[in-house]
Design an enzyme around this catalytic site. Sequence first.
Site, PDB file in Angstrom:
ATOM      1  N   GLU A  63       0.831  -1.208   0.000  1.00  0.00           N
ATOM      2  CA  GLU A  63       0.000   0.000   0.000  1.00  0.00           C
ATOM      3  C   GLU A  63       0.855   1.243   0.000  1.00  0.00           C
ATOM      4  O   GLU A  63       2.079   1.190   0.201  1.00  0.00           O
ATOM      5  CB  GLU A  63      -0.881  -0.001   1.263  1.00  0.00           C
ATOM      6  CG  GLU A  63      -0.041   0.042   2.544  1.00  0.00           C
ATOM      7  CD  GLU A  63      -0.863   0.054   3.825  1.00  0.00           C
ATOM      8  OE1 GLU A  63      -1.888  -0.635   3.887  1.00  0.00           O
ATOM      9  OE2 GLU A  63      -0.452   0.775   4.769  1.00  0.00           O
ATOM     10  N   HIS A  65       0.206   5.781   0.976  1.00  0.00           N
ATOM     11  CA  HIS A  65      -0.706   6.797   1.505  1.00  0.00           C
ATOM     12  C   HIS A  65       0.079   8.048   1.826  1.00  0.00           C
ATOM     13  O   HIS A  65       1.313   8.023   1.815  1.00  0.00           O
ATOM     14  CB  HIS A  65      -1.431   6.279   2.761  1.00  0.00           C
ATOM     15  CG  HIS A  65      -0.582   5.415   3.640  1.00  0.00           C
ATOM     16  ND1 HIS A  65       0.514   5.902   4.296  1.00  0.00           N
ATOM     17  CD2 HIS A  65      -0.623   4.081   3.919  1.00  0.00           C
ATOM     18  CE1 HIS A  65       1.081   4.916   4.982  1.00  0.00           C
ATOM     19  NE2 HIS A  65       0.426   3.792   4.754  1.00  0.00           N
ATOM     20  N   HIS A  69       4.987   6.621   8.318  1.00  0.00           N
ATOM     21  CA  HIS A  69       5.113   5.660   9.415  1.00  0.00           C
ATOM     22  C   HIS A  69       6.539   5.677   9.939  1.00  0.00           C
ATOM     23  O   HIS A  69       7.478   5.856   9.169  1.00  0.00           O
ATOM     24  CB  HIS A  69       4.935   4.205   8.951  1.00  0.00           C
ATOM     25  CG  HIS A  69       3.608   3.797   8.460  1.00  0.00           C
ATOM     26  ND1 HIS A  69       2.458   3.945   9.163  1.00  0.00           N
ATOM     27  CD2 HIS A  69       3.264   3.144   7.321  1.00  0.00           C
ATOM     28  CE1 HIS A  69       1.453   3.425   8.472  1.00  0.00           C
ATOM     29  NE2 HIS A  69       1.918   2.937   7.342  1.00  0.00           N
ATOM     30  N   HIS A 103       4.872   0.299   0.275  1.00  0.00           N
ATOM     31  CA  HIS A 103       5.533  -0.437   1.361  1.00  0.00           C
ATOM     32  C   HIS A 103       4.794  -1.729   1.675  1.00  0.00           C
ATOM     33  O   HIS A 103       3.578  -1.820   1.525  1.00  0.00           O
ATOM     34  CB  HIS A 103       5.693   0.424   2.614  1.00  0.00           C
ATOM     35  CG  HIS A 103       4.427   1.023   3.139  1.00  0.00           C
ATOM     36  ND1 HIS A 103       3.823   2.116   2.552  1.00  0.00           N
ATOM     37  CD2 HIS A 103       3.641   0.700   4.206  1.00  0.00           C
ATOM     38  CE1 HIS A 103       2.737   2.437   3.238  1.00  0.00           C
ATOM     39  NE2 HIS A 103       2.588   1.580   4.244  1.00  0.00           N
ATOM     40  N   CYS A 117       4.575   0.576  15.406  1.00  0.00           N
ATOM     41  CA  CYS A 117       4.362   1.483  14.276  1.00  0.00           C
ATOM     42  C   CYS A 117       3.746   2.770  14.808  1.00  0.00           C
ATOM     43  O   CYS A 117       2.681   2.756  15.427  1.00  0.00           O
ATOM     44  CB  CYS A 117       3.444   0.840  13.241  1.00  0.00           C
ATOM     45  SG  CYS A 117       3.107   1.920  11.838  1.00  0.00           S
TER      46      CYS A 117
HETATM   47 MN    MN Z   1       0.939   1.802   5.672  1.00  0.00          MN
END
Ligand code: MN
Length: 154
Positions: A63, A65, A69, A103, A117
């Site tokens: 994914e 975005h 992170h 990732h 995370c």
């Molecule tokens: Mn992610």
Amino acid sequence: MIILTKYLENFDWEGIELHPYKDNDGNPSFKDVTRQTIFKEDKVNGLEVRYFEIAASGHTSLEKHEHTHIVVPIRGSGSCFVGNTVTELRLHDCVYVPSWSWHQFRASESEPLGFLCLVNAERDRPTLPTAHEVKELQQDSEIARFIRPRLINP
Ligand code: MN
């Protein structure tokens, strides 16, 4: 106001529920992943800390975005693909996933991969790759071997 979330043992935190990890539409673009939200700050630009655990040979979704992170592996072993790099992970490494970078995290075949995370509590939803984007990523043979995509429009 909670200021401490107590670690019990065995990757369990006091009062924190264990959830199966699901993506937006509930479909399994991941394999064998659990999530515990250890802390969430209820304010604008608040922080959130999660513990994810991928079972041996499992993986998170491929994914990207806008939000970023920070990932810190704390259990087992595995590897990740971030941006255009596939890399083995060591415990206590610190992985930065920049905005709009593809990732995916994978546990090794023999052990789980557990990681903390850190994210913004308010964040955009992940985007899955199109068939075209997967083809582009697969131009690189190492990336092609690593990724386990699920397409937006299979
Ligand atoms: Mn992610």
